[in-house]
Design a protein around this motif. Structure first.
Motif, short mmCIF file in Angstrom:
data_model
loop_
_atom_site.label_atom_id
_atom_site.label_comp_id
_atom_site.label_asym_id
_atom_site.label_seq_id
_atom_site.Cartn_x
_atom_site.Cartn_y
_atom_site.Cartn_z
N CYS A 97 0.83 -1.20 0.00
CA CYS A 97 0.00 0.00 0.00
C CYS A 97 0.86 1.24 0.00
N SER A 98 2.14 1.04 0.16
CA SER A 98 3.06 2.16 0.19
C SER A 98 4.21 1.88 -0.78
N PRO A 99 4.54 2.80 -1.65
CA PRO A 99 5.60 2.55 -2.64
C PRO A 99 6.96 2.36 -1.98
N GLU A 100 7.76 1.51 -2.58
CA GLU A 100 9.14 1.35 -2.18
C GLU A 100 10.01 2.11 -3.19
N VAL A 101 10.79 3.03 -2.68
CA VAL A 101 11.47 4.01 -3.54
C VAL A 101 12.98 3.84 -3.42
N VAL A 153 14.23 8.71 -9.71
CA VAL A 153 13.37 8.06 -8.74
C VAL A 153 12.87 6.75 -9.35
N ASN A 154 13.11 5.65 -8.68
CA ASN A 154 12.66 4.33 -9.13
C ASN A 154 11.72 3.74 -8.10
N MET A 155 10.51 3.35 -8.55
CA MET A 155 9.59 2.61 -7.70
C MET A 155 9.89 1.12 -7.88
N VAL A 156 10.30 0.46 -6.80
CA VAL A 156 10.87 -0.88 -6.90
C VAL A 156 9.82 -1.90 -7.31
N LYS A 157 8.68 -1.89 -6.64
CA LYS A 157 7.66 -2.92 -6.90
C LYS A 157 6.67 -2.47 -7.96
N ASN A 158 6.28 -3.38 -8.81
CA ASN A 158 5.21 -3.12 -9.77
C ASN A 158 3.88 -3.46 -9.10
N ASN A 159 3.25 -2.44 -8.56
CA ASN A 159 2.02 -2.65 -7.81
C ASN A 159 0.90 -3.11 -8.71
N THR A 166 3.15 8.05 -14.69
CA THR A 166 2.42 6.80 -14.96
C THR A 166 3.37 5.61 -15.02
N THR A 167 4.67 5.86 -14.99
CA THR A 167 5.66 4.78 -15.02
C THR A 167 6.39 4.74 -13.68
N SER A 168 7.10 3.65 -13.47
CA SER A 168 7.83 3.46 -12.21
C SER A 168 9.21 4.11 -12.25
N HIS A 169 9.45 4.91 -13.27
CA HIS A 169 10.75 5.58 -13.42
C HIS A 169 10.51 7.05 -13.69
N LEU A 170 11.10 7.91 -12.87
CA LEU A 170 10.91 9.34 -13.01
C LEU A 170 12.24 10.05 -12.80
N VAL A 204 6.81 9.43 -2.16
CA VAL A 204 5.93 8.95 -3.22
C VAL A 204 4.67 8.34 -2.61
N ARG A 205 3.56 8.55 -3.33
CA ARG A 205 2.28 7.97 -2.91
C ARG A 205 1.51 7.54 -4.15
N TYR A 206 0.67 6.53 -3.98
CA TYR A 206 -0.16 6.07 -5.09
C TYR A 206 -1.35 7.00 -5.31
N LEU A 207 -1.76 7.10 -6.57
CA LEU A 207 -2.98 7.81 -6.94
C LEU A 207 -3.87 6.87 -7.73
N CYS A 208 -5.13 6.76 -7.30
CA CYS A 208 -6.13 5.98 -8.03
C CYS A 208 -7.31 6.90 -8.34
N TYR A 209 -7.58 7.03 -9.63
CA TYR A 209 -8.68 7.90 -10.05
C TYR A 209 -8.51 9.30 -9.45
N HIS A 210 -7.26 9.78 -9.52
CA HIS A 210 -6.90 11.13 -9.08
C HIS A 210 -7.06 11.32 -7.56
N LYS A 211 -7.17 10.23 -6.82
CA LYS A 211 -7.27 10.31 -5.37
C LYS A 211 -6.12 9.54 -4.74
N PRO A 212 -5.58 10.05 -3.63
CA PRO A 212 -4.49 9.32 -2.96
C PRO A 212 -4.96 7.97 -2.46
N PHE A 213 -4.05 7.00 -2.58
CA PHE A 213 -4.37 5.66 -2.11
C PHE A 213 -3.21 5.15 -1.25
N GLY A 214 -3.58 4.44 -0.16
CA GLY A 214 -2.56 3.88 0.71
C GLY A 214 -1.87 4.95 1.52
#
Length: 327
Positions: free
Chosen positions: A111-115, A126-132, A162-166, A181-191
């Motif tokens: 529920c939380s990105p690994e950066v 910035v690399n997001m390690v896991k492909n959620n 939109t990618t895991s690499h920024l 870093v935080r997830y966004l689902c339908y323009h809303k924060p998630f997790g």
């Protein structure tokens, strides 16, 4: 002595109270996981224990019961359809007793990105390690919300990816930057947001040969640009100089106006007059002036002839020939 007895009595009272509370506390569910359904394991085999599943959106602190999963004896809840990106919690209930809730993300992986951060010259990768699995389930409606800023300051600058690499560019070398870093689902924060990761922006390190080659290329480019600029300035300056002083330059380049020497002599009065006389051609013969020489008898005869006849004889060509012969 009385104080020590009082401390011992108080500690004994707390321990007894804790044991009584522990005996009365209901154990929480175990192994709670969420994917397409919520699953968990009972903490005890005692009968009569029921479970309630609740959810909340990541932008809200209020929990809501999931219809069909309230005080159920089952260990599975399949009523997540249409809820989107949510956090869930499961708690056990028995009579008036309620266990502590166990939270879980709808997606079991994270529920939380690994950066991971990598700093280079003037930029931060910035690399997001896991492909959620949120990406798989939500497609283009899933994004990474990246906040960054200087260390010690509030993270105000935001980029969505939109990618895991920024790659974050235009950063100051030598400064330390932090990223969250935080997830966004339908323009809303998630997790929940990730922990802040910080890196110092340092100058790039390279192999000696590659650095030398890069330095040589930079020097060539610098020299070329400098030479071009100087040449342009010189041309413009020369053009302006000629435009402003073209009359003087034209006058300076003209040959000096000077009369020939014989004209100067003539005008000054020193010119020899004989120079103006016509010179004879070297081919012409020169004749000396010759006086007529006569004999006495010829002179005596001249008296016998009138003067007019003598002049006529002298003027005649035959007479001239005779004179020439005598000579």
């Amino acid at each position: 002595m009385l104080c020590l007895k009082g401390v011992l009595l108080f500690w004994t009272f707390c321990h007894v109270l804790r044991q009584a509370w522990s005996a009365d506390e209901l154990l929480s569910p175990r192994n709670v996981s969420v994917d397409s359904a919520v699953r968990w394991s009972p903490a005890t085999d005692s009968p009569g224990i029921k479970y309630t599943v609740q959810y909340r959106t990541s932008d809200s602190e209020k929990w809501h019961n999931i219809s069909g999963c309230v005080q159920t004896e089952l260990t599975t809840c399949n009523k997540l359809i249409g809820l989107g990106c949510v956090m869930v919690q499961v708690l056990a209930q028995e009579g008036n007793r309620t266990s502590r809730s166990v939270e879980a993300c709808r997606h079991a992986d994270s529920c939380s990105p690994e950066v991971q951060l990598t700093s280079k010259e003037g930029l931060l990768i910035v690399n997001m390690v896991k492909n959620n699995r949120l990406r798989e389930d939500n497609g283009d409606n899933f994004k990474y919300n990246v906040q960054y800023g200087r260390d010690g300051e509030e993270l105000k600058q935001v980029q969505d990816s939109t990618t895991s690499h920024l790659t974050i560019k235009d950063l100051d070398v030598g400064r330390r930057y932090c990223v969250q870093v935080r997830y966004l689902c339908y323009h809303k924060p998630f997790g929940t947001p990730s922990t802040q990761h910080c890196e110092s922006i340092q100058e790039s390190e390279c192999v000696l040969s590659s650095c030398t080659e890069r330095t040589r290329k930079k020097n060539i480019v610098t020299i070329s640009v400098t030479f071009t600029l100087l040449l342009g300035v010189l041309v413009v300056g020369l053009t302006l100089f000629i435009y402003r002083h073209h009359k003087k330059i034209k006058q300076f380049l003209q040959p000096p106006l000077r009369l020939p020497d014989h004209y100067c002599e003539y005008l000054s009065g020193d010119f020899p007059q004989q120079a103006l006389s016509l010179t004879t051609s070297p081919c012409e013969e020169r004749h000396d002036l010759i006086s007529v020489v006569c004999r006495e008898e010829d002179l005596s005869d001249s008296y016998l002839f009138p003067e007019s006849d003598r002049e006529q004889d002298y003027d005649s060509p035959n007479r001239l020939d005779l004179l020439d012969h005598e000579e």
